[in-house]
Design a protein around this motif. Structure first.
Motif, PDB file in Angstrom:
ATOM      1  N   ASP A   1       0.831  -1.202   0.000  1.00  0.00           N
ATOM      2  CA  ASP A   1       0.000   0.000   0.000  1.00  0.00           C
ATOM      3  C   ASP A   1       0.869   1.258   0.000  1.00  0.00           C
ATOM      4  O   ASP A   1       1.523   1.550   1.004  1.00  0.00           O
ATOM      5  CB  ASP A   1      -0.879  -0.066   1.267  1.00  0.00           C
ATOM      6  CG  ASP A   1      -2.080   0.845   1.201  1.00  0.00           C
ATOM      7  OD1 ASP A   1      -2.223   1.560   0.208  1.00  0.00           O
ATOM      8  OD2 ASP A   1      -2.872   0.826   2.163  1.00  0.00           O
ATOM      9  N   ASP A   2       0.901   1.968  -1.098  1.00  0.00           N
ATOM     10  CA  ASP A   2       1.628   3.251  -1.199  1.00  0.00           C
ATOM     11  C   ASP A   2       3.151   3.090  -1.267  1.00  0.00           C
ATOM     12  O   ASP A   2       3.885   3.995  -0.851  1.00  0.00           O
ATOM     13  CB  ASP A   2       1.316   4.201  -0.024  1.00  0.00           C
ATOM     14  CG  ASP A   2      -0.133   4.635   0.083  1.00  0.00           C
ATOM     15  OD1 ASP A   2      -0.964   4.157  -0.716  1.00  0.00           O
ATOM     16  OD2 ASP A   2      -0.431   5.456   0.968  1.00  0.00           O
TER      17      ASP A   2
ATOM     18  N   ASP B   1      -0.253  -0.666  -4.769  1.00  0.00           N
ATOM     19  CA  ASP B   1      -1.527  -0.183  -5.310  1.00  0.00           C
ATOM     20  C   ASP B   1      -1.477   1.231  -5.876  1.00  0.00           C
ATOM     21  O   ASP B   1      -2.355   1.648  -6.618  1.00  0.00           O
ATOM     22  CB  ASP B   1      -2.643  -0.291  -4.257  1.00  0.00           C
ATOM     23  CG  ASP B   1      -2.440   0.640  -3.070  1.00  0.00           C
ATOM     24  OD1 ASP B   1      -1.324   1.164  -2.881  1.00  0.00           O
ATOM     25  OD2 ASP B   1      -3.413   0.843  -2.315  1.00  0.00           O
ATOM     26  N   ASN B   2      -0.441   1.975  -5.473  1.00  0.00           N
ATOM     27  CA  ASN B   2      -0.236   3.334  -6.020  1.00  0.00           C
ATOM     28  C   ASN B   2       1.119   3.819  -5.515  1.00  0.00           C
ATOM     29  O   ASN B   2       1.778   3.136  -4.728  1.00  0.00           O
ATOM     30  CB  ASN B   2      -1.368   4.300  -5.610  1.00  0.00           C
ATOM     31  CG  ASN B   2      -1.635   4.347  -4.125  1.00  0.00           C
ATOM     32  OD1 ASN B   2      -2.645   3.847  -3.651  1.00  0.00           O
ATOM     33  ND2 ASN B   2      -0.717   4.925  -3.359  1.00  0.00           N
TER      34      ASN B   2
HETATM   35 CA    CA Z   1      -2.704   2.896  -1.408  1.00  0.00          CA
END
Ligand code: CA
Ligand code: NG6
Length: 505
Positions: free
Chosen positions: A37-38, A328-329
């Motif tokens: 995540d991130d 995810d990003n």
């Molecule tokens: Ca994220």
């Protein structure tokens, strides 16, 4: 002389011996998708980081294929996950932006999903970790009962999740649709519009916080474990997680699933919360990186990946397990808490050479680390093939020979050969999404004009928005420094039109 019986026994043995290696080779691989995540393009040693050490992921990259043009579809979480699950670009569907913790499920229950592909092919399927795709069929729901539809209704046989993000209520784990460890005498309520219950909030009682929220961000509602969250909750006191334990709990559940399913092919979506906010490492990792808690949780994430790799070895599954690692990003340093990610940065470049970050239409929003390892099958390599997470549905459908109906996974392309290194050819065209859309074709990138703001001072991120068209040549200018739109109006026209056609498809 061999009798009739022994001759047929001999033939049988011979047949088994001949078939055995064949069936072994044909055996379907286990698949573990490790989704973080991130995490930014520059956050791993294998992607050029020098201020942080990620030995397990570097080992994974060294034994597999490291993609330099691997993308999430979007610069935030929910839309990227929607695309990963459905094979459809998220901007085609309303309501797939970053969801509150009480949102209804956004993944359709009547379409083929990524876990659904595996399930149809006879795999055991599970998700362990962050969900953030909504639960139930409405915002109003009873958190004290079985909530559906959720992960178990869209293809996962087993789910052990938290509903949204680590910074959003309810801060509880859910196993197969039910809150874990809930005391019926202390029911949970969740509200994103107004305060409920009498518990302190970050806004009213900042002196109770163990990690302060950054000014003007939204993390000042119910305080849980000394951390202000987005949204209000009351009750469920015994069911609430301790942030320091969340990754350890997910890791153990992931290992349990692997061990319990080692005799059959399985698909595990292991969806880690690191390094998303609030970054609250386990005691062992606190202070270990010297870069503040963001660095510490990256070490913790790397360690967890190493633990999964060890478990696969231990169970004799390493050779026939395909591991995909991606994010995810892109990265952000200050996403709402004063956790020293900025002050202790020490020259670390989470974006690597890319411009922008999480939330951005520039490359760092969606170009992320992407590693595929399958020790029995894949040779180590670095690949420049352009691949997107939206492609996983079609790629695994292709591996597992599962036909896709016309309405299934409309934007997903079969990248199986590129993912396994049999081809260097990836997608030729990709749409990127950060609210604003951009399109990449043959290393030319066009960002459509928008009236969104160019820069967010809270996160210190350039968002990539401009009222003028932007055109970059990524093969010469990976940092998107020179807007070539004025020099190449024909390219601008071509890409703008192509984007329009894809939007209308
Ligand atoms: Ca994220
Ligand atoms: C934002 C939050 C941010 C993070 C993000 C979702 C504020 C000001 N910021 O709205 O902290 O939670 O949503 O992140 O509240 S994501 O990775 O799940 O998309």
């Amino acid at each position: 002389m061999l009798g009739k019986k022994s001759t047929s026994l001999f033939c049988l043995l011979l047949a088994i011996l001949c078939i055995a290696p064949y069936t072994y080779a044909q055996q379907k691989p286990n698949v573990i998708l490790i989704y973080v995540d991130d995490l930014g393009y520059g956050d791993l040693g294998s992607y050029g980081a020098t201020k942080i050490s990620t030995p397990n992921l570097d080992k994974l990259a060294g034994q597999g294929i490291r993609f330099t043009r691997g993308y999430a579809t979007s610069a935030t979480c929910t839309p990227s996950r929607y695309a990963l699950m459905t094979g459809e670009y998220p901007w085609r569907k309303q309501g797939t932006g970053v969801l509150p913790g009480d949102a209804a499920l956004v993944v359709p229950t009547d379409k083929l999903t990524l876990p659904g592909v595996f399930k149809k092919a006879g795999y055991a399927t599970a998700i362990v970790g962050k969900w953030h795709l909504g639960l139930g069929d409405a915002v109003e729901k009873n958190w004290n009962e079985y909530i559906k539809p959720g992960p178990n209704e869209v293809g996962f046989d087993y789910s052990f999740i938290f509903p949204a993000t680590a910074d959003r209520v309810p801060t509880v784990f859910m196993e197969n649709g039910r809150v874990v460890g809930l005391d019926p005498a202390d029911p949970i309520q969740v509200n994103y519009r107004e305060k409920i219950g009498s518990e302190p909030t970050g806004r009213e009682n900042p002196e109770l916080l163990k990690m302060k929220a950054s000014p003007n961000h939204g993390h000042d509602k119910t305080i849980i474990n000394g951390i202000g969250r987005i949204g209000y909750m009351s009750g469920g006191t015994k069911a609430r997680w301790t942030d320091e334990e969340v990754p350890l709990t997910f890791l153990q559940k992931a290992k349990d699933f692997i061990v319990e399913n080692k005799k059959q092919p399985f698909f595990l979506f292991y969806s880690l919360t690191e390094p998303h906010v609030p970054r609250m490492p386990s005691t062992y990792f606190k202070g270990k990186s010297g870069l503040g808690y963001r660095g510490d949780v990256i070490l913790q994430m790397d360690w967890a990946v190493g633990e999964i790799m060890k478990e696969l070895e231990l169970q004799g599954l390493a050779k026939n397990t395909l591991l995909i690692f991606t994010s995810d990003n892109g990265p952000v340093l200050d996403d709402g808490y004063e956790d020293e990610a900025v002050t202790k940065r020490n020259g670390h470049m989470p974006t690597g050479p890319l411009r922008g970050g999480k939330y951005s239409a520039f490359e760092a929003g969606t170009r992320v680390p992407w590693i595929v390892s399958w020790p029995g099958k894949i040779k180590p390599a670095v690949s420049e093939a352009m691949v997107s997470q939206v492609d996983l549905v079609a790629s695994f459908a292709s591996l597992l020979r599962q036909p896709l109906a016309p309405a299934d996974a409309p934007d997903s392309q079969d990248m199986w050969k590129a993912l396994t290194g049999k081809s260097r050819q990836g997608r030729s065209v990709l749409v990127q999404h950060a609210g604003t859309l951009a399109i990449v074709k043959d290393n030319w990138k066009y960002i459509e004009p928008s009236n969104g703001r160019a820069y967010n001072p809270l996160t210190d991120i350039e968002l990539g928005n401009a009222s003028e068209p932007q055109l970059y040549n990524l093969s010469e200018d990976i940092g998107e420094k020179r807007n070539l739109a004025a020099q190449h109006p024909e390219k601008v026209r071509e890409l703008a039109q192509l984007l329009q056609e894809i939007k209308q498809a």
